[in-house]
Scaffold this motif. Structure first.
Motif, short mmCIF file in Angstrom:
data_model
loop_
_atom_site.label_atom_id
_atom_site.label_comp_id
_atom_site.label_asym_id
_atom_site.label_seq_id
_atom_site.Cartn_x
_atom_site.Cartn_y
_atom_site.Cartn_z
N THR A 103 20.70 -10.98 -4.63
CA THR A 103 21.24 -9.97 -3.72
C THR A 103 20.74 -10.14 -2.30
OG1 THR A 103 19.49 -8.40 -4.34
CG2 THR A 103 21.56 -8.29 -5.57
N ALA A 104 19.62 -10.85 -2.12
CA ALA A 104 19.13 -11.09 -0.76
C ALA A 104 20.01 -12.10 -0.04
CB ALA A 104 17.70 -11.61 -0.81
N ASN A 105 20.70 -12.93 -0.80
CA ASN A 105 21.52 -13.98 -0.20
C ASN A 105 23.03 -13.76 -0.39
OD1 ASN A 105 19.56 -16.32 0.67
ND2 ASN A 105 18.78 -15.53 -1.26
N ASN A 106 23.40 -12.98 -1.39
CA ASN A 106 24.81 -12.81 -1.68
C ASN A 106 25.02 -11.45 -2.35
OD1 ASN A 106 27.42 -12.82 -2.78
ND2 ASN A 106 27.39 -15.04 -3.09
N ARG A 107 25.66 -10.56 -1.67
CA ARG A 107 25.91 -9.23 -2.22
C ARG A 107 27.35 -9.15 -2.74
NH1 ARG A 107 22.10 -5.20 -0.68
NH2 ARG A 107 20.40 -6.09 0.53
N GLY A 108 27.71 -10.02 -3.66
CA GLY A 108 29.04 -10.03 -4.23
C GLY A 108 29.23 -8.91 -5.23
N THR A 109 30.26 -9.04 -6.05
CA THR A 109 30.54 -8.03 -7.06
C THR A 109 29.51 -8.09 -8.17
OG1 THR A 109 31.96 -9.49 -8.36
CG2 THR A 109 33.00 -8.26 -6.56
N VAL A 110 29.49 -7.03 -9.00
CA VAL A 110 28.59 -7.01 -10.15
C VAL A 110 28.85 -8.21 -11.04
CG1 VAL A 110 28.01 -5.74 -12.26
CG2 VAL A 110 28.35 -4.50 -10.11
N THR A 111 30.13 -8.56 -11.23
CA THR A 111 30.49 -9.71 -12.06
C THR A 111 29.94 -11.01 -11.48
OG1 THR A 111 32.49 -8.64 -12.91
CG2 THR A 111 32.42 -11.05 -12.99
N ASP A 112 30.13 -11.20 -10.18
CA ASP A 112 29.62 -12.42 -9.53
C ASP A 112 28.10 -12.51 -9.69
OD1 ASP A 112 32.16 -13.08 -8.71
OD2 ASP A 112 31.96 -12.13 -6.75
N ARG A 113 27.43 -11.39 -9.47
CA ARG A 113 25.96 -11.41 -9.55
C ARG A 113 25.51 -11.68 -10.98
NH1 ARG A 113 26.35 -6.56 -6.44
NH2 ARG A 113 25.39 -5.36 -8.13
N TYR A 114 26.23 -11.20 -11.97
CA TYR A 114 25.85 -11.44 -13.37
C TYR A 114 25.92 -12.93 -13.70
CZ TYR A 114 26.35 -12.08 -18.35
OH TYR A 114 26.21 -12.56 -19.63
N PHE A 115 27.03 -13.59 -13.37
CA PHE A 115 27.17 -15.00 -13.70
C PHE A 115 26.16 -15.84 -12.91
CE2 PHE A 115 31.63 -13.81 -15.00
CZ PHE A 115 31.43 -14.05 -16.34
N MET A 116 25.90 -15.46 -11.66
CA MET A 116 24.90 -16.18 -10.88
C MET A 116 23.52 -16.04 -11.52
SD MET A 116 25.98 -15.31 -6.94
CE MET A 116 24.54 -16.16 -6.29
N LYS A 117 23.22 -14.86 -12.04
CA LYS A 117 21.92 -14.64 -12.66
C LYS A 117 21.77 -15.49 -13.92
CE LYS A 117 18.88 -11.09 -14.57
NZ LYS A 117 18.67 -9.63 -14.79
N VAL A 118 22.83 -15.57 -14.73
CA VAL A 118 22.78 -16.39 -15.95
C VAL A 118 22.52 -17.84 -15.60
CG1 VAL A 118 24.14 -17.28 -17.88
CG2 VAL A 118 24.22 -14.84 -17.33
N VAL A 119 23.29 -18.37 -14.65
CA VAL A 119 23.15 -19.78 -14.26
C VAL A 119 21.78 -20.04 -13.65
CG1 VAL A 119 24.04 -21.58 -12.74
CG2 VAL A 119 25.63 -20.10 -13.99
#
Length: 359
Positions: A200-216
């Protein structure tokens, strides 16, 4: 006809009384859903504490898995506890991180501090992991040392707890309390508590985007810990050879590198497995509904184009090569070397797996 919030009585439109409501033009008011909603008459209806309303035009109320995160009430700006958002208040807002799988806590506000903290935590975790690897490999050929056995017991305990806490099964209350405490430790070990802040410090996208980024990101960091280990072993080799003037041949170096990858791969296995499984773990919000959502991100629909992209890119290869492949390859290697378990080279490679067992 009567408007929303009214009912027809004696050819007259009257407002719905307390503990009743109507959301569409109708002839009679409905009874307030007992224990799930608050009805102040008319079309004024809101979720009771511990429940979440599907939308502002719906009278469907869903029980929150973490009731404290759903305060309820008529204030639309406070339908979720501070730091929480989304379906069932299940997600963290940008600038917050999920701790223990239940509560969103505020991140550091300064981006530089976040990056510095992340770097320090990664370094600290690496030091712990490589200390475990060092103690395990160095003591692998010494039958009197039990350190590798104790480390293996601890690793097995963490893996079982980590996987058990990932599934919402009907555990006894006492066991749930134990899992909750261990889940907080698991969230630290899985890097999740700072990945939220970094994303979230670098990309405040949607909840869905943040979830997939967190998994990867979680999977990538765990694999990084594993496959960077030969570099650490090589540094140890150089120090031993040129600083301490101790001999270590190249065959021993290769054995140590292989052993380090094996140990860290198995220590990280349950953490990566949990992230991979989360891509396939779906649930329906409404019984009988058509749409299902990812269990760990209830704002993320399952099996749409975006979800399928990550399933094909990460989920299926992860299942084949990591979840299934790593244990099978480890078993095959042990079977192939079962006649040489007493040799120093095999102990340096597979000591973490075989130490503590009798032939």
């Amino acid at each position: 006809g009567c408007q929303a919030g009214q009912e027809l009585k004696d050819n007259e439109c009257l407002d719905c009384g307390k503990n009743s409501y109507s959301l569409v033009a109708t002839t009679e008011c409905k009874q307030c859903p007992s224990g799930k909603a608050i009805c102040d008459g008319g079309n004024n209806i809101a979720a009771e504490s511990g429940y979440w309303r599907l939308d502002q035009n719906s009278d469907i109320f869903l029980e929150c898995s973490q009731k404290d995160n759903c305060p309820g009430g008529f204030d639309q700006d406070a339908i979720c506890k501070e730091g929480h958002e989304g379906t069932l208040c299940n997600s963290c807002k940008p600038g917050y991180f999920l701790f223990g799988g239940t509560t969103c806590l505020r991140c550091l506000e300064d981006r530089g501090q976040i990056i510095a903290t992340v770097g320090l935590l990664i370094l600290s975790y690496m030091v712990i992991l490589y200390f475990i690897v060092y103690k395990t490999i160095v003591n692998s050929t010494n039958e009197k040392k039990i350190t590798p056995i104790l480390i293996k017991i601890l690793a097995n305990h963490i893996q079982v707890i980590f996987l058990a806490s990932a599934y919402e099964l009907q555990w006894p209350d006492l066991l749930l309390q134990v899992l909750a405490v261990n889940n907080e430790t698991a969230s630290i070990l899985s890097n999740g508590f700072y990945i939220d802040c970094l994303i979230t410090a670098n990309n405040r996208g949607t909840v869905t985007d943040r979830y997939f980024m967190k998994v990867v990101f979680s999977i990538s960091v765990s694999l990084f810990y594993t496959f960077i280990s030969p570099v650490i072993v090589f540094i140890y080799y150089l120090a031993k050879r040129y600083i301490y003037k101790e001999h270590m041949d190249r065959e021993q170096l290769k054995n140590y590198c292989f052993g380090a990858i094996l140990i860290l791969g198995l220590l990280q296995h349950s953490m990566v497995t949990r992230q991979i499984f989360s891509l396939f773990s779906c649930r329906k919000l409404i019984d009988g509904g058509d749409q299902s959502y990812i269990q760990n991100s209830l704002d993320t629909p399952c099996w749409d184009d975006n979800h399928l992209f990550w399933v094909y890119l990460v989920g299926i290869p992860g299942l084949i090569f990591w979840v299934i492949g790593v244990p099978i390859v480890s078993l095959v290697l042990l079977i192939r070397n079962k006649m040489y378990f007493h040799s120093a080279g095999v102990k340096q490679k597979y000591g973490f797996l075989i130490k503590g067992y009798k032939s």
